[in-house]
Design a protein around this motif. Structure first.
Motif, PDB file in Angstrom:
ATOM      1  N   MET A 194       0.843  -1.185   0.000  1.00 46.78           N
ATOM      2  CA  MET A 194       0.000   0.000   0.000  1.00 46.78           C
ATOM      3  C   MET A 194       0.881   1.239   0.000  1.00 46.78           C
ATOM      4  O   MET A 194       2.045   1.194   0.423  1.00 46.78           O
ATOM      5  CB  MET A 194      -0.903   0.004   1.235  1.00 46.78           C
ATOM      6  CG  MET A 194      -1.885  -1.158   1.289  1.00 46.78           C
ATOM      7  SD  MET A 194      -3.187  -1.028   0.053  1.00 46.78           S
ATOM      8  CE  MET A 194      -4.311   0.081   0.886  1.00 46.78           C
ATOM      9  N   PRO A 195       0.354   2.376  -0.458  1.00 50.68           N
ATOM     10  CA  PRO A 195       1.141   3.608  -0.420  1.00 50.68           C
ATOM     11  C   PRO A 195       1.525   3.953   1.011  1.00 50.68           C
ATOM     12  O   PRO A 195       0.848   3.541   1.967  1.00 50.68           O
ATOM     13  CB  PRO A 195       0.177   4.660  -0.995  1.00 50.68           C
ATOM     14  CG  PRO A 195      -0.926   3.911  -1.618  1.00 50.68           C
ATOM     15  CD  PRO A 195      -0.985   2.565  -0.995  1.00 50.68           C
ATOM     16  N   PRO A 196       2.596   4.723   1.215  1.00 46.66           N
ATOM     17  CA  PRO A 196       3.014   5.072   2.571  1.00 46.66           C
ATOM     18  C   PRO A 196       1.902   5.703   3.403  1.00 46.66           C
ATOM     19  O   PRO A 196       1.810   5.461   4.602  1.00 46.66           O
ATOM     20  CB  PRO A 196       4.165   6.068   2.325  1.00 46.66           C
ATOM     21  CG  PRO A 196       4.708   5.691   0.994  1.00 46.66           C
ATOM     22  CD  PRO A 196       3.527   5.235   0.191  1.00 46.66           C
ATOM     23  N   ALA A 197       1.038   6.502   2.768  1.00 50.68           N
ATOM     24  CA  ALA A 197      -0.026   7.175   3.510  1.00 50.68           C
ATOM     25  C   ALA A 197      -1.083   6.201   4.007  1.00 50.68           C
ATOM     26  O   ALA A 197      -1.896   6.554   4.868  1.00 50.68           O
ATOM     27  CB  ALA A 197      -0.686   8.249   2.640  1.00 50.68           C
ATOM     28  N   LEU A 198      -1.086   4.959   3.487  1.00 52.08           N
ATOM     29  CA  LEU A 198      -2.095   3.974   3.896  1.00 52.08           C
ATOM     30  C   LEU A 198      -1.449   2.718   4.472  1.00 52.08           C
ATOM     31  O   LEU A 198      -2.072   1.668   4.515  1.00 52.08           O
ATOM     32  CB  LEU A 198      -2.969   3.594   2.689  1.00 52.08           C
ATOM     33  CG  LEU A 198      -3.781   4.704   2.036  1.00 52.08           C
ATOM     34  CD1 LEU A 198      -4.579   4.152   0.860  1.00 52.08           C
ATOM     35  CD2 LEU A 198      -4.697   5.376   3.038  1.00 52.08           C
ATOM     36  N   GLU A 199      -0.226   2.843   4.945  1.00 49.36           N
ATOM     37  CA  GLU A 199       0.490   1.642   5.356  1.00 49.36           C
ATOM     38  C   GLU A 199      -0.130   0.979   6.590  1.00 49.36           C
ATOM     39  O   GLU A 199       0.143  -0.181   6.877  1.00 49.36           O
ATOM     40  CB  GLU A 199       1.957   1.963   5.628  1.00 49.36           C
ATOM     41  CG  GLU A 199       2.183   2.966   6.735  1.00 49.36           C
ATOM     42  CD  GLU A 199       3.644   3.387   6.832  1.00 49.36           C
ATOM     43  OE1 GLU A 199       4.066   3.746   7.939  1.00 49.36           O
ATOM     44  OE2 GLU A 199       4.339   3.360   5.808  1.00 49.36           O
ATOM     45  N   ARG A 200      -0.970   1.703   7.346  1.00 46.32           N
ATOM     46  CA  ARG A 200      -1.625   1.091   8.498  1.00 46.32           C
ATOM     47  C   ARG A 200      -2.951   0.431   8.137  1.00 46.32           C
ATOM     48  O   ARG A 200      -3.602  -0.155   8.990  1.00 46.32           O
ATOM     49  CB  ARG A 200      -1.841   2.134   9.590  1.00 46.32           C
ATOM     50  CG  ARG A 200      -0.541   2.580  10.230  1.00 46.32           C
ATOM     51  CD  ARG A 200      -0.735   3.486  11.405  1.00 46.32           C
ATOM     52  NE  ARG A 200       0.547   3.975  11.880  1.00 46.32           N
ATOM     53  CZ  ARG A 200       0.704   4.894  12.817  1.00 46.32           C
ATOM     54  NH1 ARG A 200      -0.365   5.408  13.402  1.00 46.32           N
ATOM     55  NH2 ARG A 200       1.894   5.303  13.191  1.00 46.32           N
ATOM     56  N   LEU A 201      -3.345   0.540   6.898  1.00 42.94           N
ATOM     57  CA  LEU A 201      -4.485  -0.243   6.421  1.00 42.94           C
ATOM     58  C   LEU A 201      -3.945  -1.596   5.988  1.00 42.94           C
ATOM     59  O   LEU A 201      -3.209  -1.699   5.018  1.00 42.94           O
ATOM     60  CB  LEU A 201      -5.164   0.444   5.226  1.00 42.94           C
ATOM     61  CG  LEU A 201      -6.076   1.625   5.522  1.00 42.94           C
ATOM     62  CD1 LEU A 201      -6.701   2.128   4.229  1.00 42.94           C
ATOM     63  CD2 LEU A 201      -7.176   1.258   6.497  1.00 42.94           C
ATOM     64  N   SER A 202      -4.281  -2.614   6.708  1.00 44.44           N
ATOM     65  CA  SER A 202      -3.740  -3.944   6.423  1.00 44.44           C
ATOM     66  C   SER A 202      -4.745  -4.732   5.593  1.00 44.44           C
ATOM     67  O   SER A 202      -5.719  -5.260   6.142  1.00 44.44           O
ATOM     68  CB  SER A 202      -3.445  -4.677   7.734  1.00 44.44           C
ATOM     69  OG  SER A 202      -2.544  -3.941   8.522  1.00 44.44           O
ATOM     70  N   GLY A 243      -2.716  15.331  -3.384  1.00 45.76           N
ATOM     71  CA  GLY A 243      -1.444  14.758  -3.766  1.00 45.76           C
ATOM     72  C   GLY A 243      -0.815  13.858  -2.717  1.00 45.76           C
ATOM     73  O   GLY A 243       0.306  13.405  -2.880  1.00 45.76           O
ATOM     74  N   VAL A 244      -1.549  13.584  -1.598  1.00 46.68           N
ATOM     75  CA  VAL A 244      -1.026  12.689  -0.585  1.00 46.68           C
ATOM     76  C   VAL A 244      -1.029  11.250  -1.088  1.00 46.68           C
ATOM     77  O   VAL A 244      -0.083  10.487  -0.849  1.00 46.68           O
ATOM     78  CB  VAL A 244      -1.850  12.806   0.718  1.00 46.68           C
ATOM     79  CG1 VAL A 244      -1.370  11.791   1.755  1.00 46.68           C
ATOM     80  CG2 VAL A 244      -1.747  14.216   1.275  1.00 46.68           C
ATOM     81  N   LEU A 245      -2.088  10.865  -1.793  1.00 48.17           N
ATOM     82  CA  LEU A 245      -2.165   9.565  -2.438  1.00 48.17           C
ATOM     83  C   LEU A 245      -1.818   9.702  -3.910  1.00 48.17           C
ATOM     84  O   LEU A 245      -2.025  10.773  -4.501  1.00 48.17           O
ATOM     85  CB  LEU A 245      -3.567   8.975  -2.294  1.00 48.17           C
ATOM     86  CG  LEU A 245      -4.022   8.559  -0.895  1.00 48.17           C
ATOM     87  CD1 LEU A 245      -5.440   8.022  -0.938  1.00 48.17           C
ATOM     88  CD2 LEU A 245      -3.081   7.533  -0.293  1.00 48.17           C
ATOM     89  N   PRO A 246      -1.307   8.643  -4.524  1.00 54.33           N
ATOM     90  CA  PRO A 246      -1.014   8.715  -5.965  1.00 54.33           C
ATOM     91  C   PRO A 246      -2.286   9.047  -6.756  1.00 54.33           C
ATOM     92  O   PRO A 246      -3.398   8.766  -6.317  1.00 54.33           O
ATOM     93  CB  PRO A 246      -0.530   7.294  -6.288  1.00 54.33           C
ATOM     94  CG  PRO A 246      -0.060   6.740  -4.982  1.00 54.33           C
ATOM     95  CD  PRO A 246      -0.944   7.347  -3.936  1.00 54.33           C
TER      96      PRO A 246
END
Length: 478
Positions: free
Chosen positions: A182-190, A472-475
């Motif tokens: 996952m993108p760095p901004a969503l890395e805690r979404l497993s 622009g936080v997510l791709p």
């Protein structure tokens, strides 16, 4: 890449590079998220492996030494996706050696005895291993070349080659699973992928597809917001702000009241914590000290009462917060006039009878209505107090004037609610504040405390992710 493989309400792609031997190979992963329930998002992922596929022959070709007596040189010529499998073709050169001291500490390879060329045709299957797509050799057809190849089969060499390719090949494949991150901004979404496998992209192109779910309960969303704060995507929190210390995450927003001219700055401190799977508790504090400083200027000359016999204007104002109420010290210019009837319902203001400046002390409270602060006048009195005239005509007129003045000021306050413009990060959450009242900040500073909640849904999460993508936080959307 077929969009149906990663379709969703929010879609984005990631270009990554995978280190393989002495080179970095490009990989593109596509993700789609969509609402699936109160606290779950559906996730689809598709990975384009065609760049790796082009380099597989050089990456996987090389020397294997399964044991002391056998050496294998693998030459992979071609890989091609076929539906949900991968077909690989190439040639194996097998060398048989004398082995001295086999299976002992002094084992050593001796003289070369035999060379055999074998064409192979292998089918690699794919399946889900944890959160990754893993490949394994499912079918392996060997075709030894010529007369020597036939002898090698008779002597068991071909079977040794088969076992070596299966063992070593599967071991190498297990060490290189395809795990879309996952993108760095969503890395805690497993993501919890429930299915996955190889796919064919275009004509023989290699890819992988996965599908599953992502939990989006209140605790996870609060944790995500803390992550976004750590990465600088959301504002930081005030240090040492005691009312918010129990929040799982806290923010400070500097805003402006655009309804005033010029706009007046104010500060919003917000704490958020998970109180139920689908609910986030909110504790907020508005710092209105800048408005407090500007208030005398803003209300100067405000007309409080203007009828046939009275005219009361506001000439000065000072506000002080005390505990949970607001005290206003005001100077009024009060004038009284003669008033003559000119008709059944018409009156004519006459000459000025009396004019004076009066200092008054008003106590103001506040309540919430549709997330707006509505101020209410609790009481008002002269400051310093004067003897109360309660009898006779003068006392009645004084009491009537006081009641009229209180009603006028109360109406003035209620007609001017304070409706802060919430930051966009909060508006998408649709917070609902249920209780609130004035609070003292520092020594007499004007503030307002609020408590409320956010009813969480996957639609809320989709709205937040869409906002982050726009910023622009997510791709970007593919």
């Amino acid at each position: 890449m077929d969009v149906a493989l990663f379709s969703g309400d929010v879609m984005f792609s990631l270009a990554e590079r995978i280190e393989a031997q002495d080179r970095a190979l490009p990989v593109t992963a596509y993700f789609g998220l969509s609402s699936l329930g109160d606290t779950r998002l559906g996730i689809k992922a598709a990975v384009d492996l065609r760049d790796i596929q082009r380099d597989l022959p050089s990456l996987l070709s090389g020397r294997l030494d399964p044991d002391c007596g056998l050496g294998i040189e693998l030459g992979l010529a071609q890989t091609q996706a076929e539906g949900d499998a991968v077909r690989a073709r190439g040639t194996v050169k097998a060398d048989l050696y004398r082995c001295k001291g086999r299976d002992t500490e002094r084992e050593a390879r001796g003289a070369h005895l035999w060379t055999q060329l074998v064409d192979f045709d292998a089918v690699l299957g794919a399946g889900l291993t944890g959160e990754c797509v893993g490949f394994e050799l499912r079918e392996l057809a060997l075709d030894p070349r010529g007369f020597l190849g036939g002898l090698g089969t008779a002597f068991g060499i071909t079977e040794k080659v088969r076992k070596a390719i299966l063992d070593k090949g599967n071991a190498a494949l297990r060490d290189t699973p395809i795990c879309p991150d996952m993108p760095p901004a969503l890395e805690r979404l497993s993501p919890d992928f429930g299915s996955g496998g190889a796919i064919e992209i275009g004509d023989g192109g290699l890819g992988a597809a996965l599908s599953g779910t992502v939990e989006t309960d209140a605790e996870r969303l609060v944790g995500l917001m803390a992550l976004w704060q750590e990465k600088g995507f959301l504002p930081g929190a005030a240090e040492g702000l005691s009312p918010l210390q129990q929040g799982a995450v806290a923010f400070r927003f500097d805003q402006r009241l655009e309804t005033l001219e010029p706009p007046v700055p104010y500060r919003l401190d917000l704490g958020m914590s998970a109180v139920a799977p689908t609910r986030i508790g909110l504790r907020a504090r508005l710092d209105l000290s800048a408005l407090q400083e500007r208030l005398p200027e803003l209300v100067e000359g405000a007309l409080l009462v203007d009828d046939c016999s009275r005219r009361i204007e506001l000439r000065g104002l000072e506000t002080i917060a005390q505990a949970k109420s607001l005290v206003a010290l005001a100077r009024l210019e009060a004038r009284s006039f003669t008033c003559e009837r000119t008709g059944d319902s018409a009156w004519q203001r006459g000459a000025l009878e009396h004019s004076e400046e009066v200092d008054v002390r008003a106590e103001v409270s506040a309540s919430l209505s549709d997330n707006c602060t509505v101020f209410e006048l609790i009481d008002i009195a002269r400051d310093p107090p004067l003897p109360v005239i309660s009898e006779g005509r003068q006392g009645a007129r004084t009491q009537a004037a006081r009641t009229l003045f209180i009603d006028a000021v109360d109406a003035l306050l209620k007609d001017r609610p304070l409706c802060p413009d919430l930051p966009e990060e909060l508006r998408v959450l649709d917070p609902q504040f249920s209780t609130g009242g004035p609070v003292e900040i520092g020594n007499g500073g004007l503030g307002f405390g609020l408590e409320g909640s956010v009813d969480l849904s996957t639609g809320t999460m989709i709205a937040i992710l869409t906002l982050l993508q726009e910023r622009g936080v997510l791709p970007p959307r593919p």
